[in-house]
Design an enzyme around this catalytic site. Structure first.
Site, mmCIF file in Angstrom:
data_model
loop_
_atom_site.group_PDB
_atom_site.id
_atom_site.type_symbol
_atom_site.label_atom_id
_atom_site.label_comp_id
_atom_site.label_asym_id
_atom_site.label_seq_id
_atom_site.Cartn_x
_atom_site.Cartn_y
_atom_site.Cartn_z
ATOM 1 N N LYS A 70 31.472 55.768 37.914
ATOM 2 C CA LYS A 70 30.411 54.746 37.863
ATOM 3 C C LYS A 70 29.244 55.060 38.795
ATOM 4 O O LYS A 70 28.094 54.838 38.459
ATOM 5 C CB LYS A 70 30.980 53.378 38.248
ATOM 6 C CG LYS A 70 31.986 52.806 37.271
ATOM 7 C CD LYS A 70 32.214 51.339 37.604
ATOM 8 C CE LYS A 70 33.651 50.958 37.579
ATOM 9 N NZ LYS A 70 33.882 49.531 37.843
ATOM 10 N N ASP A 106 29.771 44.096 35.383
ATOM 11 C CA ASP A 106 30.719 43.422 36.297
ATOM 12 C C ASP A 106 30.047 42.220 36.962
ATOM 13 O O ASP A 106 30.705 41.226 37.261
ATOM 14 C CB ASP A 106 31.217 44.386 37.387
ATOM 15 C CG ASP A 106 32.292 45.326 36.860
ATOM 16 O OD1 ASP A 106 32.899 45.015 35.821
ATOM 17 O OD2 ASP A 106 32.521 46.379 37.494
HETATM 18 N N1 LIG Z 1 38.544 42.055 36.852
HETATM 19 C C1 LIG Z 1 37.630 42.971 36.660
HETATM 20 O O1 LIG Z 1 36.931 42.990 35.642
HETATM 21 C C2 LIG Z 1 37.402 44.022 37.711
HETATM 22 C C3 LIG Z 1 36.245 44.817 37.671
HETATM 23 C C4 LIG Z 1 36.053 45.777 38.682
HETATM 24 C C5 LIG Z 1 37.027 45.940 39.668
HETATM 25 N N2 LIG Z 1 38.133 45.146 39.672
HETATM 26 C C6 LIG Z 1 39.183 45.279 40.715
HETATM 27 O O2 LIG Z 1 38.562 45.241 41.981
HETATM 28 C C7 LIG Z 1 39.324 46.020 42.906
HETATM 29 C C8 LIG Z 1 38.398 46.905 43.737
HETATM 30 O O3 LIG Z 1 37.754 47.858 42.902
HETATM 31 P P1 LIG Z 1 36.561 48.774 43.441
HETATM 32 O O4 LIG Z 1 36.039 49.508 42.256
HETATM 33 O O5 LIG Z 1 35.644 48.004 44.278
HETATM 34 O O6 LIG Z 1 37.343 49.803 44.395
HETATM 35 P P2 LIG Z 1 36.729 50.644 45.619
HETATM 36 O O7 LIG Z 1 35.280 50.860 45.431
HETATM 37 O O8 LIG Z 1 37.636 51.809 45.764
HETATM 38 O O9 LIG Z 1 36.923 49.671 46.910
HETATM 39 C C9 LIG Z 1 38.216 49.377 47.379
HETATM 40 C C10 LIG Z 1 38.119 48.287 48.446
HETATM 41 O O10 LIG Z 1 39.462 47.935 48.842
HETATM 42 C C11 LIG Z 1 39.596 48.113 50.249
HETATM 43 N N3 LIG Z 1 40.955 48.563 50.568
HETATM 44 C C12 LIG Z 1 41.676 49.521 49.916
HETATM 45 N N4 LIG Z 1 42.881 49.651 50.492
HETATM 46 C C13 LIG Z 1 42.921 48.771 51.532
HETATM 47 C C14 LIG Z 1 43.897 48.439 52.516
HETATM 48 N N5 LIG Z 1 45.101 49.043 52.545
HETATM 49 N N6 LIG Z 1 43.619 47.482 53.425
HETATM 50 C C15 LIG Z 1 42.417 46.843 53.412
HETATM 51 N N7 LIG Z 1 41.444 47.121 52.503
HETATM 52 C C16 LIG Z 1 41.688 48.079 51.582
HETATM 53 C C17 LIG Z 1 38.556 49.148 50.619
HETATM 54 O O11 LIG Z 1 38.282 49.034 51.996
HETATM 55 P P3 LIG Z 1 37.607 50.288 52.828
HETATM 56 O O12 LIG Z 1 36.141 50.252 52.516
HETATM 57 O O13 LIG Z 1 37.904 49.925 54.234
HETATM 58 O O14 LIG Z 1 38.291 51.524 52.350
HETATM 59 C C18 LIG Z 1 37.396 48.713 49.719
HETATM 60 O O15 LIG Z 1 36.732 47.603 50.263
HETATM 61 C C19 LIG Z 1 40.336 46.786 42.068
HETATM 62 O O16 LIG Z 1 41.585 46.155 42.223
HETATM 63 C C20 LIG Z 1 39.852 46.639 40.649
HETATM 64 O O17 LIG Z 1 40.927 46.594 39.733
HETATM 65 C C21 LIG Z 1 38.333 44.192 38.712
#
Ligand SMILES: NC(=O)c1ccc[n+]([C@@H]2O[C@H](COP(=O)([O-])OP(=O)(O)OC[C@H]3O[C@@H](n4cnc5c(N)ncnc54)[C@H](OP(=O)(O)O)[C@@H]3O)[C@@H](O)[C@H]2O)c1
Length: 291
Positions: A70, A106
């Site tokens: 993305k 999103d």
């Molecule tokens: N429902 C929907 O349509 C939809 C759409 C998009 C995404 N999502 C969901 O949203 C979630 C995040 O997606 P994303 O694309 O934003 O991922 P991303 O860009 O990889 O961001 C991951 C986030 O999670 C945090 N994180 C990961 N492991 C952690 C831990 N052990 N402890 C504390 N914080 C942690 C990271 O913190 P750091 O910055 O500190 O690493 C970061 O803020 C996913 O579960 C995805 O399935 C859902």
């Protein structure tokens, strides 16, 4: 060569074994009597960049982009909507004449789910967003666009949360954005004041994930239940939502957002209202089948 027998859409990402989009989108096309296929293209970064370089020759009518491409799409596409540029991630690409436009559905998915299913109007409200990745950027952008009074961003990596607040603050004058560390004192105060708490981290997807919030940080709902909104859709109830439910708060999971971001993509491609109820049914069926 483009054919006139059927339309062709797809999704680029890696891995794509888990994608629920083909079933949901093909059902939507059938419902509006359009013959269309929606194909998963599991490609490397290098291959995806080559696709973007050769867009004029692409035989697709539109496509989605998912993890981990993305951000690369947002860096590469010449034409983008305001939300895609601000979020820094493109998840939907559609044609407008000879142009290919990148957008981020999103944001719309998050907002529609919050309003319609969560029955929460963000305007003038105090909100908390946990996370500072792509999903968090879409959520914060959506809340600020809806004129939330404040959005507090909490992230393990505090510098990333600060950057998010700094990036968006100049775009939205009516919403106060600030980043805070995930400590006992700050979290207790922040959660106490908030009317909406969003989990936009990936914590809670896996069984042995660490706890995101300590139960003692969450006040009992009493007469003023808050809305706890988890963007995760698998499992349907994460530990974050379970804890909120036990304290009698309202909860919303990520299924509705997934439906509405797909519905918005469908609308970008077809110019037609998406059959949202049907898309949701398809998605729920697929989630059930995949455990
Ligand atoms: N429902 C929907 O349509 C939809 C759409 C998009 C995404 N999502 C969901 O949203 C979630 C995040 O997606 P994303 O694309 O934003 O991922 P991303 O860009 O990889 O961001 C991951 C986030 O999670 C945090 N994180 C990961 N492991 C952690 C831990 N052990 N402890 C504390 N914080 C942690 C990271 O913190 P750091 O910055 O500190 O690493 C970061 O803020 C996913 O579960 C995805 O399935 C859902």
């Amino acid at each position: 060569v483009k054919n006139s027998v059927f339309e062709l859409y797809g999704i680029f990402g890696c891995p794509l074994g888990h994608t629920l989009s083909p079933g949901m989108q093909e059902a939507a096309f059938r419902a509006v009597n359009r013959k269309a296929f929606y194909v998963p293209f599991e490609v490397s970064r290098k291959e995806f960049l080559r696709v973007l370089k050769n867009l004029p020759r692409l035989i697709l009518d539109g496509f989605n982009v998912t993890v981990p491409h993305k951000e690369a799409a947002a860096r590469t596409l010449k034409y983008q909507t305001a939300e895609a540029r601000a979020v820094g991630a493109v998840n939907t690409v559609y044609r407008q004449g000879r142009r290919w436009i990148g957008t981020n559905t999103d944001v719309e998915g998050f907002c529609r789910a919050l309003l319609r299913e969560g029955r929460f109007r963000a305007q003038g409200k105090q909100c908390v967003v946990l996370g500072a990745g792509g999903a968090a950027r879409a959520a914060v952008y959506g809340l600020a666009r809806e004129k939330a009074a404040s959005v507090v961003i909490v992230n393990r990596n505090l510098a990333r949360a600060r950057r998010l607040a700094q990036d968006f603050q100049p775009l939205f004058k009516k919403t106060r954005l600030r980043a805070v560390p995930n400590t006992f004192e700050t979290m207790k105060a922040v959660l106490n004041e908030a009317q909406l708490v969003v989990n936009a981290t990936s914590v809670g997807m896996k069984k042995n994930d660490p706890a995101l919030l300590e139960s003692v940080w969450i006040p009992a709902a009493g007469k003023n239940p808050k809305l706890f909104y988890d963007l995760i859709y698998r499992p349907a109830e994460t530990e974050f939502l379970r804890q909120a439910r036990l304290k009698k708060h309202r909860t919303l999971n990520g299924i509705t957002m997934l439906v509405y971001q797909g519905a918005r993509a469908f609308e970008c491609w077809t110019g037609k209202k998406a059959p949202e109820a049907l898309m949701r049914q398809e998605l729920e069926k697929a989630l059930e089948q995949h455990g």
